[in-house]
Design a protein around this motif. Sequence first.
Motif, PDB file in Angstrom:
ATOM      1  N   LEU A   8       0.822  -1.205   0.000  1.00 16.08           N
ATOM      2  CA  LEU A   8       0.000   0.000   0.000  1.00 16.08           C
ATOM      3  C   LEU A   8       0.860   1.261   0.000  1.00 16.08           C
ATOM      4  O   LEU A   8       0.334   2.367   0.005  1.00 16.08           O
ATOM      5  CB  LEU A   8      -0.950   0.002   1.200  1.00 16.08           C
ATOM      6  CG  LEU A   8      -1.920  -1.181   1.235  1.00 16.08           C
ATOM      7  CD1 LEU A   8      -2.810  -1.100   2.466  1.00 16.08           C
ATOM      8  CD2 LEU A   8      -2.764  -1.229  -0.028  1.00 16.08           C
ATOM      9  N   THR A  33      -2.682   0.759   7.792  1.00 11.69           N
ATOM     10  CA  THR A  33      -3.935   0.915   7.058  1.00 11.69           C
ATOM     11  C   THR A  33      -4.079  -0.224   6.057  1.00 11.69           C
ATOM     12  O   THR A  33      -3.082  -0.830   5.647  1.00 11.69           O
ATOM     13  CB  THR A  33      -3.981   2.256   6.305  1.00 11.69           C
ATOM     14  OG1 THR A  33      -5.223   2.368   5.604  1.00 11.69           O
ATOM     15  CG2 THR A  33      -2.847   2.365   5.302  1.00 11.69           C
ATOM     16  N   THR A  34      -5.326  -0.523   5.714  1.00 11.67           N
ATOM     17  CA  THR A  34      -5.583  -1.485   4.635  1.00 11.67           C
ATOM     18  C   THR A  34      -6.428  -0.836   3.540  1.00 11.67           C
ATOM     19  O   THR A  34      -7.022  -1.528   2.717  1.00 11.67           O
ATOM     20  CB  THR A  34      -6.302  -2.742   5.171  1.00 11.67           C
ATOM     21  OG1 THR A  34      -7.499  -2.350   5.846  1.00 11.67           O
ATOM     22  CG2 THR A  34      -5.407  -3.526   6.109  1.00 11.67           C
ATOM     23  N   GLN A  35      -6.451   0.493   3.530  1.00 11.08           N
ATOM     24  CA  GLN A  35      -7.221   1.211   2.522  1.00 11.08           C
ATOM     25  C   GLN A  35      -6.471   1.208   1.196  1.00 11.08           C
ATOM     26  O   GLN A  35      -5.322   1.648   1.108  1.00 11.08           O
ATOM     27  CB  GLN A  35      -7.484   2.651   2.965  1.00 11.08           C
ATOM     28  CG  GLN A  35      -8.340   3.433   1.975  1.00 11.08           C
ATOM     29  CD  GLN A  35      -8.669   4.820   2.481  1.00 11.08           C
ATOM     30  OE1 GLN A  35      -8.376   5.164   3.618  1.00 11.08           O
ATOM     31  NE2 GLN A  35      -9.292   5.626   1.628  1.00 11.08           N
ATOM     32  N   LEU A  36      -7.143   0.707   0.160  1.00 10.62           N
ATOM     33  CA  LEU A  36      -6.520   0.601  -1.152  1.00 10.62           C
ATOM     34  C   LEU A  36      -6.584   1.930  -1.900  1.00 10.62           C
ATOM     35  O   LEU A  36      -7.616   2.616  -1.854  1.00 10.62           O
ATOM     36  CB  LEU A  36      -7.217  -0.461  -2.001  1.00 10.62           C
ATOM     37  CG  LEU A  36      -7.019  -1.915  -1.595  1.00 10.62           C
ATOM     38  CD1 LEU A  36      -7.978  -2.812  -2.365  1.00 10.62           C
ATOM     39  CD2 LEU A  36      -5.582  -2.360  -1.845  1.00 10.62           C
ATOM     40  N   PRO A  37      -5.516   2.298  -2.613  1.00 12.65           N
ATOM     41  CA  PRO A  37      -5.626   3.451  -3.513  1.00 12.65           C
ATOM     42  C   PRO A  37      -6.586   3.124  -4.651  1.00 12.65           C
ATOM     43  O   PRO A  37      -6.832   1.950  -4.966  1.00 12.65           O
ATOM     44  CB  PRO A  37      -4.197   3.635  -4.021  1.00 12.65           C
ATOM     45  CG  PRO A  37      -3.546   2.308  -3.846  1.00 12.65           C
ATOM     46  CD  PRO A  37      -4.180   1.691  -2.643  1.00 12.65           C
ATOM     47  N   SER A  38      -7.110   4.141  -5.291  1.00 15.68           N
ATOM     48  CA  SER A  38      -8.163   3.941  -6.290  1.00 15.68           C
ATOM     49  C   SER A  38      -7.727   3.013  -7.415  1.00 15.68           C
ATOM     50  O   SER A  38      -8.531   2.217  -7.909  1.00 15.68           O
ATOM     51  CB  SER A  38      -8.598   5.289  -6.868  1.00 15.68           C
ATOM     52  OG  SER A  38      -7.489   5.976  -7.443  1.00 15.68           O
ATOM     53  N   ALA A  41      -8.293  -0.720  -6.383  1.00 12.35           N
ATOM     54  CA  ALA A  41      -9.602  -1.162  -5.899  1.00 12.35           C
ATOM     55  C   ALA A  41     -10.161  -2.277  -6.773  1.00 12.35           C
ATOM     56  O   ALA A  41     -10.248  -2.147  -8.004  1.00 12.35           O
ATOM     57  CB  ALA A  41     -10.572   0.015  -5.859  1.00 12.35           C
ATOM     58  N   ARG A  48      -3.932  -7.014   6.613  1.00 10.19           N
ATOM     59  CA  ARG A  48      -3.175  -6.230   7.581  1.00 10.19           C
ATOM     60  C   ARG A  48      -2.062  -7.114   8.142  1.00 10.19           C
ATOM     61  O   ARG A  48      -2.303  -8.252   8.555  1.00 10.19           O
ATOM     62  CB  ARG A  48      -4.068  -5.737   8.718  1.00 10.19           C
ATOM     63  CG  ARG A  48      -3.362  -4.741   9.643  1.00 10.19           C
ATOM     64  CD  ARG A  48      -4.284  -4.301  10.776  1.00 10.19           C
ATOM     65  NE  ARG A  48      -5.451  -3.597  10.270  1.00 10.19           N
ATOM     66  CZ  ARG A  48      -5.476  -2.304  10.001  1.00 10.19           C
ATOM     67  NH1 ARG A  48      -4.386  -1.563  10.175  1.00 10.19           N
ATOM     68  NH2 ARG A  48      -6.579  -1.726   9.567  1.00 10.19           N
ATOM     69  N   ASN A 304      -6.075  14.097  -5.491  1.00  2.05           N
ATOM     70  CA  ASN A 304      -5.576  13.208  -4.437  1.00  2.05           C
ATOM     71  C   ASN A 304      -4.594  13.964  -3.548  1.00  2.05           C
ATOM     72  O   ASN A 304      -3.798  14.769  -4.039  1.00  2.05           O
ATOM     73  CB  ASN A 304      -4.867  11.995  -5.052  1.00  2.05           C
ATOM     74  CG  ASN A 304      -5.816  11.086  -5.825  1.00  2.05           C
ATOM     75  OD1 ASN A 304      -6.443  10.203  -5.262  1.00  2.05           O
ATOM     76  ND2 ASN A 304      -5.906  11.324  -7.132  1.00  2.05           N
TER      77      ASN A 304
END
Length: 306
Positions: A8, A33-38, A41, A48, A304
Amino acid sequence: MILVTGGLGMIGAHTAAALADLGQEVVVTGHRTTQLPSFLAGRVLVERLDTTDRDEFLALGRRYGIRDIVHLAGSIPGADSAGFFRAETSGLVNALDAAISWGVRRFAVASSISVYTGQDDRPWSEDLPLSTVPLPHPIAAFKKAVEPIALNAVQGKGVHPVILRIGSTWGPLMDPESPFNPIPPLVSALLRGEHPGPLYADDGSDFGYAPDIGRAIALLTTAGMLRHEVYNISNGHRYTHRDVADAITRAIPTAQVRLIDGRRDAHGRDGYLDITRLRRETGFRPTFDIHSAVAHYVGWRETNSR
């Protein structure tokens, strides 16, 4: 399945995207974090992972049939350099343990252009002897140590190690105020309408753009056969700050990038990487030059934060 630790982060995310472009199944790990960039996705799986936790690391192998590992996870050192080295070494050793335990085909790990510090030849090729001069930063010191540790750990284990000597990389997802590359902070300041300090016009670097760097790593990871264990990863070209300023003013017509003629160190020479080996064995060619990279990055940053 290919595992990308630190998938990430800037280089990791672009590596994962390039692997997905090649039709590979990819699982990426993040710690905070485990939020993916666009652009990732729906294209990769995410877990994690604290790489310093050996049991947690090895458990990934029970959930996925992992064939290759690209170990890019890392942190930024604070005042406690010893703690930084302890954590980074623990993560590396756990990744190596996993590679051996799972019987992976290939283990790729991030080193750095900084290993060539003190070497006078230009451009820097993989066959050059490495100097013993002191390194300027704990990250540089650790990246140099990664190489013998990784090569020795998998020797005779049936795992092909790939040392990734990554050049001065920048692009989407980089810390916009990073001290390690002048372009994101410069673009950030200009987009805020500020007037950043001047650059020495003739200083420069190879300034590899992250999507290209990720694609190079993906090509090495998926190649059917590799003849070597150490590869320079960059665009193979030296750009000056004058080139950067020209690219920025084309992308942001209202921008004024101030330049000081000459170099900060009148007797210095900028290092950049020879990527002949990478080109020959993978067919890699950069998609971006400095102008198209800056234009792409400015477009990205308009929507962004980093």
